[in-house]
Design a protein around this motif. Structure first.
Motif, PDB file in Angstrom:
ATOM      1  N   CYS A   1       0.863  -1.190   0.000  1.00  0.00           N
ATOM      2  CA  CYS A   1       0.000   0.000   0.000  1.00  0.00           C
ATOM      3  C   CYS A   1       0.898   1.239   0.000  1.00  0.00           C
ATOM      4  CB  CYS A   1      -0.905  -0.016   1.233  1.00  0.00           C
ATOM      5  SG  CYS A   1      -1.941   1.461   1.374  1.00  0.00           S
TER       6      CYS A   1
ATOM      7  N   CYS B   1       0.729   3.634   1.934  1.00  0.00           N
ATOM      8  CA  CYS B   1       1.013   4.028   3.313  1.00  0.00           C
ATOM      9  C   CYS B   1       2.211   3.262   3.878  1.00  0.00           C
ATOM     10  CB  CYS B   1      -0.215   3.814   4.202  1.00  0.00           C
ATOM     11  SG  CYS B   1      -0.524   2.072   4.574  1.00  0.00           S
TER      12      CYS B   1
ATOM     13  N   CYS C   1      -7.113  -1.364   2.850  1.00  0.00           N
ATOM     14  CA  CYS C   1      -6.025  -1.299   3.819  1.00  0.00           C
ATOM     15  C   CYS C   1      -6.547  -0.684   5.110  1.00  0.00           C
ATOM     16  CB  CYS C   1      -4.885  -0.461   3.233  1.00  0.00           C
ATOM     17  SG  CYS C   1      -3.510  -0.207   4.365  1.00  0.00           S
TER      18      CYS C   1
ATOM     19  N   CYS D   1      -5.406   1.747   6.473  1.00  0.00           N
ATOM     20  CA  CYS D   1      -5.321   3.209   6.359  1.00  0.00           C
ATOM     21  C   CYS D   1      -6.528   3.770   5.620  1.00  0.00           C
ATOM     22  CB  CYS D   1      -4.035   3.618   5.654  1.00  0.00           C
ATOM     23  SG  CYS D   1      -4.026   3.266   3.883  1.00  0.00           S
TER      24      CYS D   1
HETATM   25 ZN   LIG Z   1      -2.564   1.625   3.521  1.00  0.00          ZN
END
Ligand SMILES: [Zn+2]
Length: 188
Positions: A8, A10, A27, A29
């Motif tokens: 991802c 992030c 995800c 996030c």
């Molecule tokens: Zn993420």
């Protein structure tokens, strides 16, 4: 079931299963990620449980190596013990024998000396008897048997050493198995 990791933005890596190929995952996030098609997914890094499988494969190899080393250890110990406890062929020591005879001649009685003289006449006729250790053939047979066993023990130890070395250092074996895994994965 093998799980693959998708990256991802992030920074997290999400494990996805083969069944999720071509779909989407969320995800933690909040980002929604596209799971690649199966063909691409297979080239993604593998999640931890797959590594554990590989590890268990390794531990199986290690088990084989450990077992072989144990057998070798036992064989070597047995051989060392066999060499250590091997009966020696008793040696006839003429010096000790002569010393013994001289001692006896000093303490001998006249009657015994007369008998000895008679025996000496016999000796003059027949020569010296061959003085040897009575159980020599039996001991030699035992030694021969031990040599035979030890020879085969070393051969067996060498075979187990080959097994251990093969299990420890043969990378081709693992590759073939991995390829096998992939092929079975391709079928469904
Ligand atoms: Zn993420």
């Amino acid at each position: 079931m093998a799980r693959y990791l998708i990256q991802c933005d992030c920074g997290k890596q999400l494990p996805v299963e083969v069944g999720q190929a071509g779909g989407q995952v969320t995800c933690s996030c909040g980002a929604i990620l596209d799971v690649p098609q199966l063909r691409k997914l297979r080239h993604m890094p593998v999640a931890e449980d797959k590594k554990e499988q590989a590890a268990s494969r390794w531990s199986a190899r290690h088990g084989l190596v450990a077992m072989s080393l144990l057998v070798i250890f036992v064989l070597v110990i047995a051989n060392i013990w066999s060499m250590w406890t091997e009966p020696a062929v008793p040696r006839f020591e003429p010096d000790a024998y002569i010393h013994n005879v001289n001692d006896r001649l000093k303490t001998i009685t006249p009657a015994e000396a007369w008998n000895l003289l008679l025996n000496y006449r016999l000796l003059a006729e027949h020569g010296f008897p061959l003085i040897d250790v009575a159980n020599r053939p039996e001991i030699e047979r035992q030694i021969e048997h031990r040599h035979f066993l030890r020879r085969w023990s070393w051969i067996a130890a060498a075979i187990f050493a080959t097994i251990a070395a093969t299990a420890a250092f043969w990378p081709a074996q693992q590759k073939t198995r991995r390829r096998g895994d992939k092929e079975t994965r391709r079928t469904p």
